[in-house]
Design a protein around this motif. Sequence first.
Motif, mmCIF file in Angstrom:
data_model
loop_
_atom_site.group_PDB
_atom_site.id
_atom_site.type_symbol
_atom_site.label_atom_id
_atom_site.label_comp_id
_atom_site.label_asym_id
_atom_site.label_seq_id
_atom_site.Cartn_x
_atom_site.Cartn_y
_atom_site.Cartn_z
ATOM 1 N N PHE A 116 -12.104 4.784 -2.874
ATOM 2 C CA PHE A 116 -11.072 5.772 -3.199
ATOM 3 C C PHE A 116 -9.847 5.107 -3.813
ATOM 4 O O PHE A 116 -9.434 4.025 -3.404
ATOM 5 C CB PHE A 116 -10.612 6.508 -1.932
ATOM 6 C CG PHE A 116 -11.680 7.344 -1.262
ATOM 7 C CD1 PHE A 116 -12.755 7.864 -1.961
ATOM 8 C CD2 PHE A 116 -11.598 7.614 0.085
ATOM 9 C CE1 PHE A 116 -13.723 8.638 -1.337
ATOM 10 C CE2 PHE A 116 -12.556 8.395 0.728
ATOM 11 C CZ PHE A 116 -13.619 8.904 0.011
ATOM 12 N N THR A 117 -9.213 5.812 -4.776
ATOM 13 C CA THR A 117 -7.917 5.361 -5.285
ATOM 14 C C THR A 117 -6.854 5.618 -4.220
ATOM 15 O O THR A 117 -7.058 6.412 -3.295
ATOM 16 C CB THR A 117 -7.524 6.119 -6.574
ATOM 17 O OG1 THR A 117 -7.377 7.508 -6.269
ATOM 18 C CG2 THR A 117 -8.552 5.917 -7.685
ATOM 19 N N GLU A 118 -5.728 4.967 -4.329
ATOM 20 C CA GLU A 118 -4.640 5.172 -3.357
ATOM 21 C C GLU A 118 -4.118 6.605 -3.405
ATOM 22 O O GLU A 118 -3.712 7.158 -2.392
ATOM 23 C CB GLU A 118 -3.487 4.191 -3.608
ATOM 24 C CG GLU A 118 -3.825 2.746 -3.290
ATOM 25 C CD GLU A 118 -4.181 2.503 -1.830
ATOM 26 O OE1 GLU A 118 -3.573 3.128 -0.933
ATOM 27 O OE2 GLU A 118 -5.085 1.678 -1.581
ATOM 28 N N LYS A 156 -4.955 8.229 0.142
ATOM 29 C CA LYS A 156 -6.113 7.624 0.796
ATOM 30 C C LYS A 156 -6.086 7.808 2.304
ATOM 31 O O LYS A 156 -7.110 8.119 2.910
ATOM 32 C CB LYS A 156 -6.195 6.143 0.445
ATOM 33 C CG LYS A 156 -7.507 5.509 0.906
ATOM 34 C CD LYS A 156 -7.530 4.006 0.741
ATOM 35 C CE LYS A 156 -7.821 3.632 -0.675
ATOM 36 N NZ LYS A 156 -8.125 2.181 -0.824
ATOM 37 N N ASP A 168 -13.337 3.568 2.173
ATOM 38 C CA ASP A 168 -11.995 3.094 1.839
ATOM 39 C C ASP A 168 -11.991 2.344 0.508
ATOM 40 O O ASP A 168 -11.077 2.507 -0.307
ATOM 41 C CB ASP A 168 -11.465 2.207 2.969
ATOM 42 C CG ASP A 168 -10.080 1.684 2.692
ATOM 43 O OD1 ASP A 168 -9.141 2.497 2.595
ATOM 44 O OD2 ASP A 168 -9.928 0.448 2.570
ATOM 45 N N ARG A 200 -13.422 4.196 -9.402
ATOM 46 C CA ARG A 200 -13.095 4.650 -8.040
ATOM 47 C C ARG A 200 -12.830 6.147 -8.065
ATOM 48 O O ARG A 200 -12.416 6.710 -9.067
ATOM 49 C CB ARG A 200 -11.884 3.887 -7.510
ATOM 50 C CG ARG A 200 -12.202 2.410 -7.327
ATOM 51 C CD ARG A 200 -11.125 1.617 -6.663
ATOM 52 N NE ARG A 200 -9.834 2.253 -6.734
ATOM 53 C CZ ARG A 200 -8.736 1.783 -6.195
ATOM 54 N NH1 ARG A 200 -8.749 0.668 -5.530
ATOM 55 N NH2 ARG A 200 -7.603 2.417 -6.309
#
Length: 138
Positions: free
Chosen positions: A23-25, A41, A20, A106
């Motif tokens: 990762f980018t949104e 995400k 979590d 990210r």
Amino acid sequence: METAERFRAAVEKRDLTALDDLFTEDIRLYSPVKFTPFEGKAAVLGLFGVLVRTLEDLRYLGHLEGAVETTADGTEAPTVILPFRATVNGKEIHGIDQLQFDGNGRVKEFTVMVRPQSAVHALGEAVLAGLIADGLAG
């Protein structure tokens, strides 16, 4: 690249919380079994929840670093390729995970490539069953 090593460790430990943070949104994951990407995400983490249960004996074999044009916007991004081997329902899979990073390190784009075709088919069936079981697909 540090994020790639953290990703590899998180996958090998099946640690979704650690993923979590990496990762980018608006991450996009391009799968070998679905034409359109998994976007965002929540969707990608849901998929990883299925993958860590589905892929048996997953092992990364090394890594390659460089820069590759992204699919989403065509810009060149720092990229790491992680070759792997795994088993799904008795089928050996050879594959690569291609991670592309944003300016903060990210993962913004993720592409999975798998061979042979029989393994792609076995993986697609197993992942779909897992997504349905988790209420993520109908």
